[in-house]
Motif scaffolding. Structure first.
Motif, mmCIF file in Angstrom:
data_model
loop_
_atom_site.group_PDB
_atom_site.id
_atom_site.type_symbol
_atom_site.label_atom_id
_atom_site.label_comp_id
_atom_site.label_asym_id
_atom_site.label_seq_id
_atom_site.Cartn_x
_atom_site.Cartn_y
_atom_site.Cartn_z
ATOM 1 N N ASN A 113 0.823 -1.212 0.000
ATOM 2 C CA ASN A 113 0.000 0.000 0.000
ATOM 3 C C ASN A 113 0.858 1.263 0.000
ATOM 4 O O ASN A 113 0.595 2.218 -0.736
ATOM 5 C CB ASN A 113 -0.928 -0.001 1.221
ATOM 6 C CG ASN A 113 -1.973 -1.100 1.150
ATOM 7 O OD1 ASN A 113 -2.357 -1.528 0.061
ATOM 8 N ND2 ASN A 113 -2.429 -1.577 2.296
ATOM 9 N N THR A 114 1.905 1.249 0.831
ATOM 10 C CA THR A 114 2.775 2.427 0.934
ATOM 11 C C THR A 114 3.576 2.646 -0.342
ATOM 12 O O THR A 114 3.649 3.763 -0.873
ATOM 13 C CB THR A 114 3.742 2.268 2.126
ATOM 14 O OG1 THR A 114 2.984 2.088 3.324
ATOM 15 C CG2 THR A 114 4.628 3.494 2.269
ATOM 16 N N GLN A 147 10.728 -5.608 2.559
ATOM 17 C CA GLN A 147 10.310 -4.314 2.018
ATOM 18 C C GLN A 147 10.963 -4.055 0.659
ATOM 19 O O GLN A 147 10.303 -3.606 -0.284
ATOM 20 C CB GLN A 147 10.684 -3.195 2.998
ATOM 21 C CG GLN A 147 10.241 -1.806 2.541
ATOM 22 C CD GLN A 147 10.579 -0.739 3.567
ATOM 23 O OE1 GLN A 147 11.226 -1.002 4.580
ATOM 24 N NE2 GLN A 147 10.142 0.475 3.316
ATOM 25 N N ASN A 148 12.252 -4.361 0.548
ATOM 26 C CA ASN A 148 12.949 -4.168 -0.724
ATOM 27 C C ASN A 148 12.384 -5.074 -1.814
ATOM 28 O O ASN A 148 12.269 -4.668 -2.976
ATOM 29 C CB ASN A 148 14.447 -4.440 -0.546
ATOM 30 C CG ASN A 148 15.138 -3.357 0.259
ATOM 31 O OD1 ASN A 148 14.633 -2.251 0.381
ATOM 32 N ND2 ASN A 148 16.291 -3.675 0.826
ATOM 33 N N ALA A 149 12.039 -6.316 -1.432
ATOM 34 C CA ALA A 149 11.474 -7.254 -2.408
ATOM 35 C C ALA A 149 10.124 -6.756 -2.919
ATOM 36 O O ALA A 149 9.825 -6.849 -4.118
ATOM 37 C CB ALA A 149 11.326 -8.640 -1.777
ATOM 38 N N ILE A 150 9.304 -6.216 -2.008
ATOM 39 C CA ILE A 150 7.997 -5.679 -2.411
ATOM 40 C C ILE A 150 8.183 -4.466 -3.316
ATOM 41 O O ILE A 150 7.487 -4.313 -4.332
ATOM 42 C CB ILE A 150 7.158 -5.297 -1.173
ATOM 43 C CG1 ILE A 150 6.836 -6.536 -0.327
ATOM 44 C CG2 ILE A 150 5.872 -4.590 -1.597
ATOM 45 C CD1 ILE A 150 5.952 -7.549 -0.998
ATOM 46 N N GLU A 151 9.139 -3.606 -2.979
ATOM 47 C CA GLU A 151 9.365 -2.407 -3.798
ATOM 48 C C GLU A 151 9.796 -2.788 -5.215
ATOM 49 O O GLU A 151 9.311 -2.223 -6.199
ATOM 50 C CB GLU A 151 10.419 -1.510 -3.151
ATOM 51 C CG GLU A 151 10.646 -0.211 -3.905
ATOM 52 C CD GLU A 151 11.349 0.845 -3.081
ATOM 53 O OE1 GLU A 151 11.437 1.997 -3.548
ATOM 54 O OE2 GLU A 151 11.810 0.527 -1.966
ATOM 55 N N LYS A 152 10.700 -3.759 -5.306
ATOM 56 C CA LYS A 152 11.146 -4.199 -6.629
ATOM 57 C C LYS A 152 9.987 -4.806 -7.412
ATOM 58 O O LYS A 152 9.840 -4.567 -8.617
ATOM 59 C CB LYS A 152 12.275 -5.217 -6.478
ATOM 60 C CG LYS A 152 12.857 -5.686 -7.802
ATOM 61 C CD LYS A 152 14.029 -6.625 -7.574
ATOM 62 C CE LYS A 152 14.624 -7.090 -8.896
ATOM 63 N NZ LYS A 152 15.770 -8.016 -8.693
#
Length: 230
Positions: A113-114, A147-152
């Motif tokens: 979401n963020t 968090q990094n995996a979700i951002e990628k």
């Protein structure tokens, strides 16, 4: 003005701003020895040095966070013992993410979401298959790595839902935990295939579609090799 270019005595530092409240010292294990001594003085004497001014009394509650074993670092001489004992009043140990797999979907959706808002993308959900994939990985980097995996994945995603293919590294199996299977000599090839498929199904929590993708075979092959009753 202060003692160096850009220093201004009217600009408050972090400790001065935290006076009367709480300050978080994240990754305290990475603090250089020289700064550890200064921090110890602040904790013990409750005094900070003001750039271009007089020392000032402060009342601050300190919370320190780290993913390292500070006790071991003290024994190895890599962290000041006196600072460690001053900080180690109450210890709260948070289990690593690999031991909190039920938290992964909640954290992943929060990050989704963020990060979706950050990149102005309308991604509403994470497929169950993708969540299963996230829950198979042991996350040595804990929450930050997730968090990094979700951002990628958000950057790569072309639709409104994150799919296993959006987690490219995990999808290829490069980040999945390595597992050795001991196979005695003379075991028929068909039995070896069943053993590998069974271990992969354990890894994917029974998700046959995901297991098939990780193994590079068709899902129907898994149904044929491993009947439902087995």
């Amino acid at each position: 003005k202060g003692a160096f270019t850009g220093a201004d005595k009217d600009k408050k530092g972090k400790f001065e701003l935290a006076n009367g409240g709480t300050i978080l010292l994240d990754e305290i294990s990475e603090m250089p020895f020289s700064l550890q001594a200064k921090l110890l003085r602040v904790i013990e004497d409750k005094v900070i040095d003001i750039v271009g001014g007089e020392p000032k009394k402060v009342d601050i509650r300190f919370i320190a966070a780290t993913n390292k074993d500070l006790d071991e670092m003290v024994k190895e001489g890599r962290f000041r013992a006196d600072l460690f004992y001053r900080l180690n009043v109450i210890t709260i140990k948070i289990p690593p993410l690999r031991e909190r797999q039920d938290d992964i979907p909640i954290l992943a959706m929060n990050f989704l979401n963020t990060i979706s808002r950050k990149y102005n993308k309308d991604i509403k959900s994470i497929s169950q298959e993708a969540l299963n994939l996230l829950q198979t990985y042991n996350w040595p980097g804990n929450v930050r790595e997730l968090q990094n995996a979700i951002e990628k994945a958000v950057i790569l995603c072309k639709g409104e839902e994150l799919l296993p293919s959006d987690f490219e590294d995990l999808y290829r199996g490069e980040l999945l935990p390595k597992k050795e299977i001991n196979i005695p000599l003379g075991v028929p090839l068909e039995e070896i295939e069943k053993m590998i498929i069974s271990e992969t199904l354990k890894l994917t929590k029974g998700d046959k579609n995901l297991a098939a993708k990780l193994l590079g075979i068709a899902t129907r092959t898994i149904y044929r090799k491993i009947p439902s009753g087995e």
